[in-house]
Motif scaffolding. Structure first.
Motif, PDB file in Angstrom:
ATOM      1  N   VAL B  15    -127.506 -36.033 -58.328  1.00 30.78           N
ATOM      2  CA  VAL B  15    -128.221 -37.232 -57.891  1.00 30.78           C
ATOM      3  C   VAL B  15    -129.490 -37.429 -58.718  1.00 30.78           C
ATOM      4  O   VAL B  15    -129.783 -38.530 -59.194  1.00 30.78           O
ATOM      5  CB  VAL B  15    -128.550 -37.144 -56.384  1.00 30.78           C
ATOM      6  N   VAL B  19    -130.576 -40.499 -61.053  1.00 31.30           N
ATOM      7  CA  VAL B  19    -131.802 -41.266 -60.861  1.00 31.30           C
ATOM      8  C   VAL B  19    -132.566 -41.366 -62.185  1.00 31.30           C
ATOM      9  O   VAL B  19    -133.002 -42.448 -62.600  1.00 31.30           O
ATOM     10  CB  VAL B  19    -132.684 -40.605 -59.771  1.00 31.30           C
ATOM     11  N   GLY B 247    -142.174 -42.135 -51.839  1.00 28.86           N
ATOM     12  CA  GLY B 247    -141.674 -43.115 -52.783  1.00 28.86           C
ATOM     13  C   GLY B 247    -142.196 -44.508 -52.502  1.00 28.86           C
ATOM     14  O   GLY B 247    -142.221 -45.360 -53.375  1.00 28.86           O
ATOM     15  N   ALA B 285    -137.967 -39.132 -56.320  1.00 29.18           N
ATOM     16  CA  ALA B 285    -136.578 -38.823 -55.984  1.00 29.18           C
ATOM     17  C   ALA B 285    -136.420 -37.354 -55.610  1.00 29.18           C
ATOM     18  O   ALA B 285    -135.702 -37.015 -54.674  1.00 29.18           O
ATOM     19  CB  ALA B 285    -135.665 -39.181 -57.151  1.00 29.18           C
ATOM     20  N   ILE B 288    -137.422 -37.002 -52.080  1.00 31.17           N
ATOM     21  CA  ILE B 288    -136.443 -37.508 -51.112  1.00 31.17           C
ATOM     22  C   ILE B 288    -135.264 -36.543 -51.005  1.00 31.17           C
ATOM     23  O   ILE B 288    -134.838 -36.166 -49.911  1.00 31.17           O
ATOM     24  CB  ILE B 288    -135.962 -38.910 -51.535  1.00 31.17           C
ATOM     25  N   VAL B 289    -134.781 -36.102 -52.156  1.00 31.01           N
ATOM     26  CA  VAL B 289    -133.596 -35.253 -52.159  1.00 31.01           C
ATOM     27  C   VAL B 289    -133.883 -33.891 -51.523  1.00 31.01           C
ATOM     28  O   VAL B 289    -133.112 -33.399 -50.697  1.00 31.01           O
ATOM     29  CB  VAL B 289    -133.087 -35.104 -53.609  1.00 31.01           C
TER      30      VAL B 289
ATOM     31  N   ASP C 144    -126.049 -42.271 -53.076  1.00 30.24           N
ATOM     32  CA  ASP C 144    -127.187 -41.358 -52.962  1.00 30.24           C
ATOM     33  C   ASP C 144    -128.237 -41.640 -54.022  1.00 30.24           C
ATOM     34  O   ASP C 144    -129.438 -41.621 -53.741  1.00 30.24           O
ATOM     35  CB  ASP C 144    -126.723 -39.902 -53.131  1.00 30.24           C
ATOM     36  N   VAL C 145    -127.753 -41.889 -55.244  1.00 30.43           N
ATOM     37  CA  VAL C 145    -128.704 -42.155 -56.323  1.00 30.43           C
ATOM     38  C   VAL C 145    -129.552 -43.373 -55.974  1.00 30.43           C
ATOM     39  O   VAL C 145    -130.777 -43.345 -56.064  1.00 30.43           O
ATOM     40  CB  VAL C 145    -127.973 -42.376 -57.667  1.00 30.43           C
ATOM     41  N   ILE C 147    -130.103 -44.655 -53.064  1.00 26.86           N
ATOM     42  CA  ILE C 147    -130.971 -44.414 -51.912  1.00 26.86           C
ATOM     43  C   ILE C 147    -132.150 -43.534 -52.302  1.00 26.86           C
ATOM     44  O   ILE C 147    -133.272 -43.720 -51.836  1.00 26.86           O
ATOM     45  CB  ILE C 147    -130.155 -43.770 -50.766  1.00 26.86           C
ATOM     46  N   SER C 148    -131.912 -42.566 -53.194  1.00 24.48           N
ATOM     47  CA  SER C 148    -132.994 -41.668 -53.586  1.00 24.48           C
ATOM     48  C   SER C 148    -133.987 -42.326 -54.526  1.00 24.48           C
ATOM     49  O   SER C 148    -135.036 -41.785 -54.802  1.00 24.48           O
ATOM     50  CB  SER C 148    -132.430 -40.427 -54.279  1.00 24.48           C
ATOM     51  N   PHE C 149    -133.621 -43.491 -55.020  1.00 26.34           N
ATOM     52  CA  PHE C 149    -134.532 -44.218 -55.884  1.00 26.34           C
ATOM     53  C   PHE C 149    -135.514 -44.935 -54.981  1.00 26.34           C
ATOM     54  O   PHE C 149    -135.106 -45.684 -54.114  1.00 26.34           O
ATOM     55  CB  PHE C 149    -133.725 -45.252 -56.666  1.00 26.34           C
ATOM     56  N   PRO C 150    -136.796 -44.683 -55.149  1.00 28.04           N
ATOM     57  CA  PRO C 150    -137.747 -45.350 -54.263  1.00 28.04           C
ATOM     58  C   PRO C 150    -137.511 -46.859 -54.274  1.00 28.04           C
ATOM     59  O   PRO C 150    -137.506 -47.474 -55.343  1.00 28.04           O
ATOM     60  CB  PRO C 150    -139.091 -45.019 -54.883  1.00 28.04           C
ATOM     61  N   LEU C 154    -137.538 -49.417 -57.426  1.00 30.19           N
ATOM     62  CA  LEU C 154    -136.283 -49.892 -57.990  1.00 30.19           C
ATOM     63  C   LEU C 154    -136.342 -51.404 -58.161  1.00 30.19           C
ATOM     64  O   LEU C 154    -135.983 -51.945 -59.203  1.00 30.19           O
ATOM     65  CB  LEU C 154    -135.119 -49.490 -57.087  1.00 30.19           C
TER      66      LEU C 154
END
Lengths: 332, 310, 307
Positions: B15, B19, B247, B285, B288-289, C144-145, C147-150, C154
């Protein structure tokens, strides 16, 4: 070797469970080397506790689960691991009736929509006038034609199960797998549905693989009965052999647990065998004979050697070191 | 357990890689040229070319990308295009405390505002207190945070002069009250709703009815028995929010003129400062992860059922 | 950011009913929930206002009135000024007209962006949930990518790489917002596909596509309706945040977020520039949230009791 309608040899099904927090990945052997044959127009009943792998056999036959070993032959043709169009064709020779009448019909579709969908999917003998067929099917399963426009929530459990039967019949199957098909029904309704199934068998020459934990239902329905324990068939024979002269201690225990005097013939009263303990986990089946931790007859040999299924004196096949051996050598 | 953690770490790496790549490619896809942004619109072609050379922008995309990933793997986030001489990592480290303070403060507000309100509303279900709490939390969910922030500034700072207008000063906590409240208000409303729903469910459950039937005092039922049941989903939420906050503090930092990660990232994007963009985005990221992972882990520790299912 | 999560995540999607909802039941449940009734009326009025914007607005929303629209020191005029019912902004534009046209922009962005996000989220969720395996792993990792991107970063990044336009704002919001629904829908499909009626149609030989269309999608409709309604609220909020950060709809077009953003610079001398659009925004978002809550309550309670 005569060709049976269905022949299952050494079927094995293993589920993989992936690792989670605090848990290892594991493989769960749900079915461990099951073999049986089913002739056209007859019924094979399969009994056993929940978790014994009964339903997995049905789901594997239908191609919902994939076998990890063994073979399945339908009309002498190997159908193990079929895919795509061939799988679809093969599936229609076999149909399944499910356990939960409240879940087996799409609640958003009317009875006729459900049946029409199935009729139009039939590969052989393409339908000429589908709606007429819907009415025919409803007649067959003993529902009046007015049911065609109803939705499942307007039907009783028994009526829903009749619709499920009609849906199964709509593709002209030769074999119907009934997975606890009447277990959720009231006793009176259950008898009606069982009678309907019997009538249909006679009329259409259907074969049934009838899975049930309820022995009295099997006694009524089945010509042959197989008893399953932890993924194996421990005893297999004709209905009378199993019910009147059970050989495997597990079968005896199951029969002892049935309260109804109707089931067990009083003349051949057997000593009651009481089951103790919970069935062991299928992730880690016990060594030797899987049944030994709960078996009243267990000896040292049972802990180490897994008994092979062999013919017994009374005719059926049993997988137990202490089943009465057959006195006369079985015919080749 | 070991394999599960290993697999999760693998997923996390995938992930994060996604990102970072997405951030890098996004900036590359910009029609505008960072060199032009840097040198100004009147720069000569030679200047632009030398900047390109200097930043490695003359190389083909894949080469830039590979070089970038390679440096990243050695822990080097690169140097900002705009603020030359400044390593990205240093800038992020400098901005981090502000953002952490705001985020932690926001979480505290969320809990302080949301949880008691939710529990009380559930306990007095149907009363006017319940209705007022429900209504206020709905407003909290519906109000844009920046609007709320501006409103707070207008009244509490500008009109009544109770709090400083913006920035950070001494004592820090004084300067943090308004920004953290702004950040936490929406979440607090959300927690109030969640807590109320969960609490109502718990209060209706058989074991609570049993406790009542046995004559257990209400406050024991409420705090000792029921609260434990809503604590688990709450912890999950708090963990997730913390990740989101780091974030998503751009707005609050903008409204209150704070120099945190959010503002850093926003400016970097406006300036097409690729290393800084990727650095801040990666940083957020990672948070978050990682927080997601910790929450999953905590969850399975707190609630043994999670281990058995699926 | 927590405001991007729809309020209905607390609704258990599995509980959304299979029973068709009749008009009379809808009406009865509305009369029991006056807040939802009022919200619907508000939203209908708002939609009418947005549609009839050219007829209703007293001025051109973009027209500046350097003379009569600004005070002696060039300051914005307060509400109640003759000719400018809600006052003017810093450029001497009529606030009421901008508000009316802003409703148009905010609603269009909210509805279209969220509609696209819903379509995409449902597609990804259904395909991932139904097929499982590699397809699911890939789709969910992509989710997931994203969602994990603020989220706001984004948006910022996406808008920075394109030019500022309403269309881009819509696309950006849709690109961000689909993930929530994709996850929810995937979860529902995973359990739906194990339902016996789905297995039954598989054993009859129904194609995957037909199963998804006929037996899976219809069961997702109640959840989709609920989440879409709540999603419009979230989309409007995201749009306003984008406008505030200076990356929303292009200037001088009016959206409510843009108006609040304008107001933020002048709030010390013209607080109404901040208050009026802000209150309109809150009321609208609240109305969408209330209607969403009501829908989920209603669809929940129509679950057949037999199951």
């Amino acid at each position: 070797m005569s060709t049976s309608l269905l022949e299952v040899n050494d079927l094995e099904v293993t589920f993989r469970r992936s690792a989670g927090p605090g848990r290892k990945a594991a493989s769960v052997p749900a079915v461990r080397g099951v073999s049986f044959q089913l002739e056209a127009g007859t019924t094979l009943g399969i009994a056993g506790e929940s978790g014994s792998g009964k339903s997995t056999i049905a789901r594997t036959l239908m191609g919902i689960n994939t076998p990890s070993g063994g073979s399945m032959n339908l009309n002498g043709e190997d159908v193990t691991g079929l895919k795509g169009r061939r799988l679809a064709e093969y599936r229609q020779t076999m149909q399944m009736i499910f356990q939960d009448p409240y879940d087996s019909l799409d609640p958003r579709m009317t009875v006729s929509q459900t049946l029409l969908e199935a009729i139009k999917l039939r590969k052989t003998n393409k339908p000429v006038s589908p709606m007429a067929e819907v009415h025919e099917l409803l007649d067959k399963v003993g529902l009046s034609r007015s049911f065609a426009s109803r939705k499942p929530r307007e039907l009783s459990g028994g009526q829903r199960q009749r619709v499920s039967i009609a849906r199964a019949l709509s593709v002209d199957p030769r074999l119907i797998l009934c997975d606890e098909a009447v277990s959720a029904l009231d006793v009176s309704v259950r008898a009606q549905v069982l009678n309907l199934l019997k009538d249909l068998q006679e009329e259409l020459g259907l074969a049934y693989l009838f899975i049930s934990h309820d022995l009295s239902t099997l006694r009524f329905m089945a010509d042959y009965v197989g008893i399953m324990y932890l993924g194996k068939i421990v005893e297999l024979g004709t209905r009378d052999e199993i019910f009147d002269r059970p050989q495997h201690p597990y079968t005896r225990a199951l029969l002892s647990a049935v309260p109804e005097p109707l089931v067990i013939d009083r003349t051949v009263r057997l000593p009651r065998v009481r089951l103790t303990g919970e069935p062991p986990s299928s992730t880690n089946p016990p060594s030797g004979c899987s049944f030994h931790p709960r078996c009243p007859l267990a000896q040292d040999v049972c802990r180490t050697v897994s008994p092979a299924a062999r013919p017994t004196a009374s005719g059926q096949v049993a997988a137990c070191h202490f089943a009465d051996p057959e006195l006369v050598v079985a015919e080749a | 357990m070991f394999w599960w953690i290993l697999r999760r770490l693998g997923q996390m790496a995938i992930v994060l890689f996604g990102v970072v790549s997405l951030a890098f490619l996004l900036v590359y896809a910009v029609p505008a040229d960072p060199a032009t942004t840097l040198a100004g619109p009147n720069a000569s072609a030679a200047t632009i070319a030398s900047i390109h050379k200097q930043l490695g922008l003359d190389e083909p995309l894949w080469q830039q990308y590979l070089g970038f990933i390679g440096r990243l793997l050695t822990g080097d986030l690169g140097t900002s295009y705009v603020l030359r001489e400044t390593p990205v990592f240093g800038r992020i480290a400098a901005a981090l405390p502000t953002t952490l303070l705001v985020a932690v403060g926001g979480i505290i507000w969320q809990i302080l505002l949301g949880v008691p309100a939710g529990i009380y509303a559930a306990y007095r279900r149907g009363s006017w207190v319940d209705r007022v709490i429900t209504f206020i939390s709905l407003i909290g969910l519906s109000a844009p945070p920046f609007w709320l922030g501006l409103l707070l500034i207008y009244y509490f700072a500008f009109t009544w002069g109770l709090f400083p207008l913006n920035g950070l000063g001494d004592p820090v906590i004084w300067f943090l009250v308004l920004p953290t409240f702004t950040l936490g208000a929406g979440g607090g409303a959300w927690y109030a709703r969640m807590t109320r729903t969960n609490m109502i469910e718990t209060l209706d459950s058989p074991f609570v009815r049993m406790a009542r039937a046995k004559g257990m005092p209400e406050h024991v039922i409420l705090w000792r028995h029921s609260f434990r049941h809503i604590a688990i989903p709450l912890i999950t939420m708090i963990g997730l929010d913390f990740g989101y906050f780091l974030g998503g503090v751009v707005i609050v930092e903008t409204v209150f003129g704070l120099n945190g990660i959010g503002r850093l990232a926003f400016d970097a994007i406006s300036n097409l400062d690729t290393p800084m963009i990727v650095g801040t985005v990666l940083f957020a990221a990672i948070f978050i992860v990682v927080v997601n992972f910790i929450v999953d882990l905590l969850y399975s520790v707190i609630d043994p059922r999670v281990r058995l299912n699926s | 950011m927590s405001e991007a999560i729809p309020a209905a995540a607390i609704v258990d999607p599995a509980e959304l009913g299979d029973k068709p909802v009749r008009a009379r039941e809808v009406w009865r449940s509305l009369t029991r929930d006056p807040a939802a009734l009022i919200s619907i009326i508000v939203l209908v009025l708002l939609a009418l206002i947005a549609l009839a914007a050219p007829l209703l607005s007293p001025h051109d929303p973009l027209q500046t009135f350097p003379d009569q629209g600004l005070g002696p020191q060039g300051q914005p005029l307060p509400p109640g000024t003759p000719g400018f019912l809600l006052g003017t902004d810093a450029l001497g534009r009529d606030l009421l007209s901008r508000l009316i046209y802003g409703a148009q922009v905010s609603l269009i962005i909210g509805i279209v962006a969220n509609g696209l996000a819903t379509a995409f989220g449902v597609l990804v969720g259904v395909v991932a949930g139904y097929f499982g395996g590699v397809v699911e792993a890939v789709l969910m990792r992509i989710t997931d990518v994203v969602i994990s991107f603020p989220i706001l970063l984004l948006c910022t990044a996406l808008i920075a790489v394109t030019t500022r336009s309403t269309f881009n704002v819509i696309i950006v919001i849709a690109l961000i917002y689909w993930t929530t629904l994709a996850r929810i829908i995937r979860g529902m499909v995973v359990s739906l596909k194990e339902r016996e009626f789905v297995v039954a149609s598989r054993t009859l030989g129904l194609s995957h596509r037909a199963i998804m269309w006929r037996h899976i999608l219809p069961h997702l409709v109640p959840a989709i309706i609920v989440y879409t309604t709540l999603g419009v609220a979230s989309s409007i909020l995201i749009e306003s945040a984008l406008s505030f950060l200076g990356i929303g709809v292009p200037i001088p077009q009016a959206s409510w977020g843009q108006m609040i953003s304008d107001g933020s610079t002048y709030f010390q001398i013209a607080p109404w520039m901040l208050f009026i659009p802000g209150i309109c925004l809150i009321v609208t978002v609240m109305a969408f949230n209330l209607v969403g809550d009501w829908l989920s309550d209603m669809l929940n309670s129509s679950t057949p009791t037999a199951r």
